[in-house]
Design a protein around this motif. Structure first.
Motif, mmCIF file in Angstrom:
data_model
loop_
_atom_site.group_PDB
_atom_site.id
_atom_site.type_symbol
_atom_site.label_atom_id
_atom_site.label_comp_id
_atom_site.label_asym_id
_atom_site.label_seq_id
_atom_site.Cartn_x
_atom_site.Cartn_y
_atom_site.Cartn_z
ATOM 1 N N SER A 82 0.831 -1.208 0.000
ATOM 2 C CA SER A 82 0.000 0.000 0.000
ATOM 3 C C SER A 82 0.866 1.260 0.000
ATOM 4 N N MET A 83 2.017 1.227 0.665
ATOM 5 C CA MET A 83 2.921 2.384 0.652
ATOM 6 C C MET A 83 3.528 2.600 -0.732
ATOM 7 N N ASP A 84 3.819 1.502 -1.446
ATOM 8 C CA ASP A 84 4.345 1.623 -2.809
ATOM 9 C C ASP A 84 3.309 2.264 -3.726
ATOM 10 N N ILE A 85 2.055 1.839 -3.596
ATOM 11 C CA ILE A 85 0.982 2.415 -4.417
ATOM 12 C C ILE A 85 0.791 3.886 -4.068
ATOM 13 N N LYS A 86 0.851 4.208 -2.775
ATOM 14 C CA LYS A 86 0.707 5.601 -2.348
ATOM 15 C C LYS A 86 1.834 6.455 -2.912
ATOM 16 N N ARG A 87 3.046 5.896 -2.968
ATOM 17 C CA ARG A 87 4.183 6.623 -3.541
ATOM 18 C C ARG A 87 3.939 6.947 -5.010
ATOM 19 N N TYR A 88 3.407 5.970 -5.760
ATOM 20 C CA TYR A 88 3.085 6.211 -7.173
ATOM 21 C C TYR A 88 2.039 7.309 -7.317
ATOM 22 N N LEU A 89 1.039 7.296 -6.444
ATOM 23 C CA LEU A 89 -0.008 8.314 -6.486
ATOM 24 C C LEU A 89 0.575 9.698 -6.218
ATOM 25 N N ASP A 90 1.473 9.811 -5.235
ATOM 26 C CA ASP A 90 2.078 11.100 -4.896
ATOM 27 C C ASP A 90 2.996 11.606 -6.002
ATOM 28 N N LEU A 91 3.709 10.680 -6.666
ATOM 29 C CA LEU A 91 4.611 11.078 -7.749
ATOM 30 C C LEU A 91 3.846 11.600 -8.960
ATOM 31 N N GLY A 92 2.666 11.040 -9.178
ATOM 32 C CA GLY A 92 1.894 11.440 -10.357
ATOM 33 C C GLY A 92 2.412 10.811 -11.631
ATOM 34 N N LEU A 117 2.710 7.629 -14.475
ATOM 35 C CA LEU A 117 1.644 6.935 -15.203
ATOM 36 C C LEU A 117 1.003 5.847 -14.351
ATOM 37 N N ARG A 118 1.832 5.076 -13.655
ATOM 38 C CA ARG A 118 1.275 4.007 -12.818
ATOM 39 C C ARG A 118 0.378 4.581 -11.727
ATOM 40 N N GLY A 119 0.772 5.715 -11.167
ATOM 41 C CA GLY A 119 -0.044 6.365 -10.158
ATOM 42 C C GLY A 119 -1.363 6.860 -10.726
ATOM 43 N N LEU A 120 -1.317 7.426 -11.934
ATOM 44 C CA LEU A 120 -2.545 7.910 -12.579
ATOM 45 C C LEU A 120 -3.480 6.755 -12.882
ATOM 46 N N ARG A 121 -2.936 5.628 -13.329
ATOM 47 C CA ARG A 121 -3.762 4.453 -13.625
ATOM 48 C C ARG A 121 -4.402 3.911 -12.347
ATOM 49 N N HIS A 122 -3.646 3.907 -11.249
ATOM 50 C CA HIS A 122 -4.217 3.483 -9.967
ATOM 51 C C HIS A 122 -5.349 4.424 -9.565
ATOM 52 N N ARG A 123 -5.132 5.725 -9.731
ATOM 53 C CA ARG A 123 -6.119 6.722 -9.326
ATOM 54 C C ARG A 123 -7.419 6.573 -10.119
ATOM 55 N N LYS A 124 -7.294 6.249 -11.420
ATOM 56 C CA LYS A 124 -8.481 6.112 -12.280
ATOM 57 C C LYS A 124 -9.078 4.716 -12.233
ATOM 58 N N ASN A 125 -8.475 3.840 -11.445
ATOM 59 C CA ASN A 125 -8.954 2.456 -11.317
ATOM 60 C C ASN A 125 -8.929 1.718 -12.655
ATOM 61 N N LEU A 126 -7.840 1.877 -13.392
ATOM 62 C CA LEU A 126 -7.646 1.193 -14.666
ATOM 63 C C LEU A 126 -6.470 0.226 -14.525
ATOM 64 N N PRO A 127 -6.324 -0.719 -15.462
ATOM 65 C CA PRO A 127 -5.173 -1.634 -15.393
ATOM 66 C C PRO A 127 -3.857 -0.857 -15.448
ATOM 67 N N VAL A 128 -2.898 -1.277 -14.644
ATOM 68 C CA VAL A 128 -1.667 -0.518 -14.460
ATOM 69 C C VAL A 128 -0.554 -0.995 -15.392
ATOM 70 N N ARG A 129 -0.586 -2.258 -15.781
ATOM 71 C CA ARG A 129 0.571 -2.847 -16.456
ATOM 72 C C ARG A 129 0.408 -3.005 -17.957
#
Length: 122
Positions: A75-85, A87-99
């Motif tokens: 969960s901390m890794d995902i939060k880091r992606y969200l804070d960085l902004g 692509l992976r963070g944006l995909r997590h934020r929009k609830n779309l496939p990340v990979r």
């Protein structure tokens, strides 16, 4: 019931399978643990001595990240992606496939049930 890493593992199953009930330990890790401790994979959990269970617990505590720590790290890794902004963070934020999977069709697990669009039918 034997407790390993805070999880009640089933006693009537083989050691190889029972260890996979711990979050973060799969079949390969389970085989490696059995090999390092020197326990036969086909042995049942209820047939293990207390000494063998202690060896398994100690090995998992020292060499593996499991259960709460692993969930927290993920969960901390995902939060880091969200804070960085990124692509992976944006995909997590929009609830779309990340990979890199396609979303034109499929991806229903991640996107949820299909929503009808008014006036789409021709």
């Amino acid at each position: 019931m034997a407790r390993i890493a805070g999880v009640n593992v089933p006693t009537n199953k083989r050691v190889l399978v029972a260890l996979t009930y711990v979050h973060g330990i799969g079949l390969t890790s389970s085989k490696n643990i059995c090999k390092k401790v020197g326990i036969d994979e086909d042995k049942r959990i209820n047939n293990l001595s207390e000494d063998e269970l202690t060896k398994i617990r100690d090995l998992i505590d020292t060499d593996y990240i499991v259960e709460g720590d692993l969930r927290r790290k993920t969960s901390m890794d995902i939060k880091r992606y969200l804070d960085l902004g990124c692509l992976r963070g944006l995909r997590h934020r929009k609830n779309l496939p990340v990979r890199g999977q396609r979303t034109h069709t499929n991806a229903r697990t991640r996107k949820g049930p299909a929503k009808a669009i008014a006036g789409k039918k021709k």
